[in-house]
Design an enzyme around this catalytic site. Structure first.
Site, mmCIF file in Angstrom:
data_model
loop_
_atom_site.group_PDB
_atom_site.id
_atom_site.type_symbol
_atom_site.label_atom_id
_atom_site.label_comp_id
_atom_site.label_asym_id
_atom_site.label_seq_id
_atom_site.Cartn_x
_atom_site.Cartn_y
_atom_site.Cartn_z
ATOM 1 N N LYS A 47 -17.427 70.222 74.840
ATOM 2 C CA LYS A 47 -16.486 71.076 75.817
ATOM 3 C C LYS A 47 -14.865 70.880 75.676
ATOM 4 O O LYS A 47 -14.733 69.720 76.034
ATOM 5 C CB LYS A 47 -16.913 70.771 77.477
ATOM 6 C CG LYS A 47 -16.148 71.737 78.371
ATOM 7 C CD LYS A 47 -16.684 71.330 79.978
ATOM 8 C CE LYS A 47 -15.897 72.233 80.811
ATOM 9 N NZ LYS A 47 -16.736 72.036 82.119
ATOM 10 N N LYS A 82 -18.390 74.764 74.000
ATOM 11 C CA LYS A 82 -17.687 75.580 75.174
ATOM 12 C C LYS A 82 -16.305 75.451 75.161
ATOM 13 O O LYS A 82 -15.847 74.123 74.946
ATOM 14 C CB LYS A 82 -18.156 74.971 76.469
ATOM 15 C CG LYS A 82 -17.605 75.765 77.606
ATOM 16 C CD LYS A 82 -18.042 75.034 78.980
ATOM 17 C CE LYS A 82 -17.393 75.664 80.291
ATOM 18 N NZ LYS A 82 -17.626 75.126 81.331
HETATM 19 C C1 PBG Z 1 -16.335 72.667 85.509
HETATM 20 C C2 PBG Z 1 -16.953 73.918 84.819
HETATM 21 C C3 PBG Z 1 -15.829 74.996 84.086
HETATM 22 C C4 PBG Z 1 -16.557 75.918 83.721
HETATM 23 C C5 PBG Z 1 -18.162 75.462 84.013
HETATM 24 N N1 PBG Z 1 -18.110 74.365 84.519
HETATM 25 C C6 PBG Z 1 -14.444 75.058 84.348
HETATM 26 C C7 PBG Z 1 -13.896 73.923 83.993
HETATM 27 O O1 PBG Z 1 -14.205 72.935 83.204
HETATM 28 O O2 PBG Z 1 -12.861 73.652 84.643
HETATM 29 C C8 PBG Z 1 -16.228 76.902 83.203
HETATM 30 C C9 PBG Z 1 -17.113 78.117 83.023
HETATM 31 C C10 PBG Z 1 -16.254 79.418 82.704
HETATM 32 O O3 PBG Z 1 -14.833 79.434 82.253
HETATM 33 O O4 PBG Z 1 -16.936 80.616 82.658
HETATM 34 N N2 PBG Z 1 -17.251 71.848 85.574
#
Ligand code: PBG
Length: 335
Positions: free
Chosen positions: A205, A259
């Site tokens: 991520k 991601k």
């Molecule tokens: C945070 C989380 C995020 C997303 C899913 N879980 C955002 C972040 O890390 O700030 C993003 C998903 C999206 O942008 O659709 N735990």
């Protein structure tokens, strides 16, 4: 050049356009297809009843009260979408420094899980494991003096995971990027009799600009102090993604995720080639918003762009994709 470059006869023995001439020939020659069974639908949950509150930065997406989430779950099952993934919009009063609401057995997510499992038992329910929807400062982990506390956060995540497993979640999605969390979660699940709960690890991520609309949707954006670069990955890195995936699989992840999605298709391909495990991508909120915004202006054909963007994940080696387009794509795919 790959080590064994594809062989091809010289023109005119080879005319690659021959197999593109008609729709039937193109169908026969098609290498990758998108199916409804490849989709996971992320939905936002809020308090109330009969509520669907639009998220302005995500046209077509709304925060749903639990009863409406159950309706969405029925819709997903009817369309053949195998899984739904829940993200809570927590009331401001319940966001604290210690994030206790995250493991409240009756928090929004856990109530929604129970309601969905009671109404649509065959639909797989995935939950999110991270503290940002409960944290006063918008971070995924506990913070002391501006520092994210890894090990203390992992303990909190274990509590959160057990409450979700107890509520009936089928798949846990740790999206927090703390070190050691997969092992800790797996051990706690085994010990508490939840040995069949699957973990889909957000293994690779990235610290991405494409999460903006999501942070609006869960109400974490305005609260976020600083950035997430001490736990999420540097967009310039690729080998590190393989180390993270190896580590999470070793610790007991059943499936792994890359991601965001579209800017990281190279990572999807490397992960699938290197590990041959169930691999997913998250087509995140900013990707969704870009396509919707351009389509809304009439600058691209929104439906075609949506399907093309989802198919790209299959071509890149993914077994499935989390996407806010899931129900619309499913309707189109089913004709
Ligand atoms: C945070 C989380 C995020 C997303 C899913 N879980 C955002 C972040 O890390 O700030 C993003 C998903 C999206 O942008 O659709 N735990």
């Amino acid at each position: 050049m790959p080590p064994n470059p594809p062989r091809i006869a010289p023109f005119p023995a080879a005319r690659l356009r021959r197999l593109r001439r008609t729709a039937a020939l193109r169908d026969l020659a098609c290498e990758h297809r998108l199916s409804v069974a490849d989709l996971i639908w992320p939905v936002f949950v809020r308090e109330g009843e009969g509520v669907a509150e639009p998220v302005p930065s995500m046209p077509g997406v709304a925060r749903l009260s639990v009863d409406r989430v159950v309706q969405a779950a029925r819709e997903a099952a009817d369309l053949g979408i195998p899984a739904i993934c829940l993200f809570p919009y927590t009331d401001a009063a319940l966001r604290t420094e210690a994030c206790e609401e995250a493991w409240n057995p009756d928090n929004l997510t856990n109530r929604a899980v129970r309601a969905i499992k009671a109404a649509v038992p065959d639909l797989a329910v995935m939950t999110d494991i991270a503290l940002d929807p409960y944290n006063i400062n918008g971070h995924d982990g506990l913070v002391r003096d501006g520092v994210i506390l890894n090990d203390e956060t992992v303990e909190a995540l274990v509590r959160m995971a057990l409450a979700q497993a107890e509520a009936g979640a089928d798949i846990l999605g740790p999206s927090d990027m703390m070190d050691g969390r997969i092992g800790a979660l797996r051990q706690a699940l085994e010990r508490s009799g939840h040995k069949d709960v699957a973990i889909l690890s957000y293994a690779a991520k990235y610290a991405s600009a494409f999460y903006g609309p999501f942070r609006d949707a869960v109400g974490a954006g305005g609260r976020l102090v600083g950035d997430k670069k001490t736990y999420q990955m540097d967009p310039g890195n690729s080998d590190e993604a393989l180390r993270l995936v190896a580590r999470d699989l070793d610790e007991g992840a059943d499936m792994v995720m890359v991601k965001p999605g579209m800017p990281y298709l190279d990572i999807c391909r490397r992960v699938k080639d290197a590990f041959a495990v169930p691999t997913y991508a998250y087509q995140v909120s900013g990707e969704y918003a870009m396509i919707e915004a351009a389509a809304g202006h009439g600058w691209i054909d929104g439906e075609r762009a949506m399907l093309e963007s989802l198919l790209a994940f299959r071509r890149a080696g993914c077994d499935g994709v989390l996407s806010y387009f899931a129900p619309r794509a499913a309707r189109l795919l089913r004709g």
